[in-house]
Design an enzyme around this catalytic site. Structure first.
Site: not given
Lengths: 320, 329
Positions: A21-22, A26, A28, A136
């Protein structure tokens, strides 16, 4: 504890496998700790992008996860620096609650919901007693370990509270659907109660299997929240009119308990009471994490499902 | 809200393309013949004046209006299977107690599953239908007896539910009555105090009179509470429900711990009501702070906790505990 001093050993001991993932700051990866073959998630922070140093959320994530150690909070295993990039090594948790809610093949029993809620509350209680607000919380950030244990993740927006009263907090936090009314009104002095609101909305979502208050934009979120729970006034929420964005509201009546009972048909009386108390508009009337955990809802039958018996997504089991 | 591609078709009638967005009251119907779905108004329009062909292309089945019913499951295959299962189970309706040998019931269930599977997936439909018909004719008497039994069980269940509902209602009434009584008594008590105090004839000190009346009033309240508890208990014991008994027997052996056994029960300090602290004095009563849920006590508490945390914590003990990896749920 973290051992960042022996960075020479750690660089070589983690291997990145696939990119999963992005985010904005960052990338991942799924990786491996080579000596132990333990599966880990590696969050590579893009340092080059930022001229003024590291992104704020990366610092927050590191700062708070180093302090927090709890079964229901994601574990930061290590931090290392490589090729001018900072890497956070986290527990590998393949599932999240959002995937489970969306997987229409799964059936949630009342004890499953109780179990997830309990684990979330235990995790957030640990944050709050250390004076940290997560800011969050949403199903997407509640990760689930292969053994079924729920862990709170993504501390990129977290911050500590209760120290200096003159600090202003930004009200532009929490994903819109899970944002508490005091944030919608632009309050700069909110507390840990905003997390309890988010968990209350997640609780409702677990029962309904669809988002409870899906606002289209920030204004619509105000409207949809008060349509569901009534418009606050000075009577049921003292001082509310002194909040910056309290103006031009549509007035909706507060729903009666009977109406909420019809909305949540599967909820028992104790579950309903807890839900009402968690989604109280006035933050000072809202339950804190202690009060939630001590609710009779957790004592009544059915008992919470043991984590390993909770429903699991089939897709990701195959991957492992 | 996000609409997923494969969910789009759910809210649109494939015949007249009416969208649920524009007419939120629309209903979808399916028929027991070919399970093609369409909206209620289409059914009225096409089949209102008698049997007609299914409007789906290449279907070719003739349908009647009264064959249509509301769709319960999103997945049409499940809908179909449930209907077929209901039909088969009405005919194959023996229960476990009807069989003498242990394996026989399993074979019977297996047969039901085979038939449902065949009919759902349209394998050997004619043969299966024939088998079903044969069995029905051969066992008509038994089938009727079993169906009656199912009906009676259902009635019993409904009666039980009715009873539980009544019980709840009665409890609520009792509580309401008791509350009303209490309120009346409070008014009476207040009046009585005023009356006795104004009564100049008595030379008993006022405090004594008040205390005496207060004592009597509290006693009455206590009595009322006891009475209410007892009558509720009596009501509940009427309904000696086997289900409740069962649940009691199933009691979990480990007690539930809300904090998972992880909680600092008390801190080694007491929090005063207020402190003269120049940093918070301005914020203490500021409505913008109070509205957001902010309370000065939290600041005091945090400051004191940070000052005193760790007192009474013996690190060696903690290390031993965590190395044992104590985990419970």
């Amino acid at each position: 504890m973290l051992d960042t001093t022996s960075s020479k050993d750690t660089i070589s001991s983690y291997i990145k496998d696939t990119r999963v993932g992005e985010g904005t700051y960052a990338v991942v990866y799924v990786g491996q700790h080579s000596p132990s073959h333990r599966r880990v998630a590696i969050k590579e922070i893009k340092t080059i992008m930022f001229k003024d140093g590291l992104d704020m959320s990366a610092i927050r994530e590191m700062k708070y996860l180093q302090e927090l150690h709890h079964v229901n909070i994601i574990n930061l295993i290590d931090v290392y620096y490589e090729f001018e990039n900072l890497n956070l090594v986290l527990e590998f948790l393949p599932n999240d609650l959002e995937m489970l809610i969306k997987d229409k093949n799964l059936i949630f029993s009342p004890s499953d919901i109780k179990s997830w809620l309990l684990m979330t509350l235990r995790g957030i209680h640990h944050c709050h007693r250390n004076f940290i607000i997560h800011r969050d919380l949403k199903p997407n950030n509640l990760l689930i370990s292969p053994l079924g244990i729920l862990k709170i993740a993504d501390f990129g927006l977290a911050r500590s509270f209760g120290a200096n009263p003159n600090e202003l907090f930004t009200s532009n936090v929490v994903t819109r659907w899970y944002r508490a009314p005091e944030l919608l009104f632009g309050s700069c002095h909110y507390t840990d109660k905003i997390d309890i609101w988010s968990i209350g909305i997640i609780f409702a979502e677990l029962m309904l299997r669809t988002p409870y208050l899906p606002g289209l934009n920030d204004l619509d979120q105000l409207d949809i929240t008060f349509k569901a729970l009534g418009t606050p006034t000075e009577i049921n929420w003292p001082n509310v009119s002194s909040l910056p964005l309290y103006k031009n509201l549509n007035i909706y009546p507060k729903p009666s308990r009977d109406e909420l009972r019809r909305r949540f048909l599967a909820a028992t009386e104790n579950a309903l009471t807890l839900l009402i108390k968690m989604t109280e508009l006035d933050p000072s009337a809202r339950f804190n994490s202690d009060q939630c955990l001590l609710s009779p809802y957790f004592l009544e039958i059915p008992h919470p499902t043991p984590p390993r018996n909770l429903p699991k997504s089939i897709k990701n089991q195959e991957k492992q | 809200m996000v609409v997923f591609k494969d969910e789009k078709w759910i809210d649109k009638c494939p015949i007249c393309t009416t969208d649920r967005y524009f007419s939120p009251d629309m209903k979808f119907l399916v028929n027991l013949e070919c399970y093609h779905r369409m909206c209620e108004s289409c059914v009225d329009r096409i089949f209102g004046s008698g049997p007609a062909l299914c409007p789906y292309q290449n279907c070719g089945k003739t349908l009647k209006k009264r064959q249509f019913k509301e769709q319960i499951f999103d997945d049409i295959n499940i809908e179909k299977e449930v209907d077929i299962r209901r039909r088969v189970c009405k005919i194959f309706n023996k229960t476990e107690s009807d069989f003498k040998k242990p394996g026989e019931y399993d074979l019977y269930l297996e047969k039901i599953e085979d038939m449902v599977y065949n009919l759902t997936n349209e394998i050997d439909v004619e043969k299966t239908e024939e088998e079903l018909l044969k069995y029905e004719e051969a066992n008509r008497g038994l089938i009727n007896i079993n169906n009656d039994r199912v009906k009676q069980n259902l009635i019993k269940f409904q009666q039980k539910q009715e009873m539980e509902k009544n019980l709840r209602e009665q409890k609520r009434k009792l509580k309401e009555e008791s509350l009303l009584e209490q309120q009346e008594d409070e008014l009476y008590y207040e009046k009585e105090v005023k009356r006795k105090l104004l009564d100049s004839a008595s030379d008993v000190p006022a405090e004594k009179i008040i205390n005496q009346l207060k004592f009597e009033f509290e006693q009455r309240t206590e009595m009322r509470k006891k009475k209410l508890d007892e009558s509720i208990k009596a009501l509940t014991s009427q309904l000696t429900n086997s289900d409740i008994e069962k649940d009691k027997n199933k009691k979990v052996t480990t007690p539930f711990t809300p904090y998972d056994g992880d909680k600092d029960l008390e801190f080694k300090f007491t929090l005063n009501d207020s402190y003269d602290d120049f940093a918070t004095n301005n914020a203490k009563n500021n409505p913008a702070y109070l509205a957001g849920g902010w309370r000065v006590e939290q600041v005091y508490e945090r400051a004191l906790q940070q000052a005193f945390i760790g007192i009474g914590c013996f690190i060696d003990e903690k290390v031993v505990l965590s190395s044992q990896g104590i985990e419970s749920f």
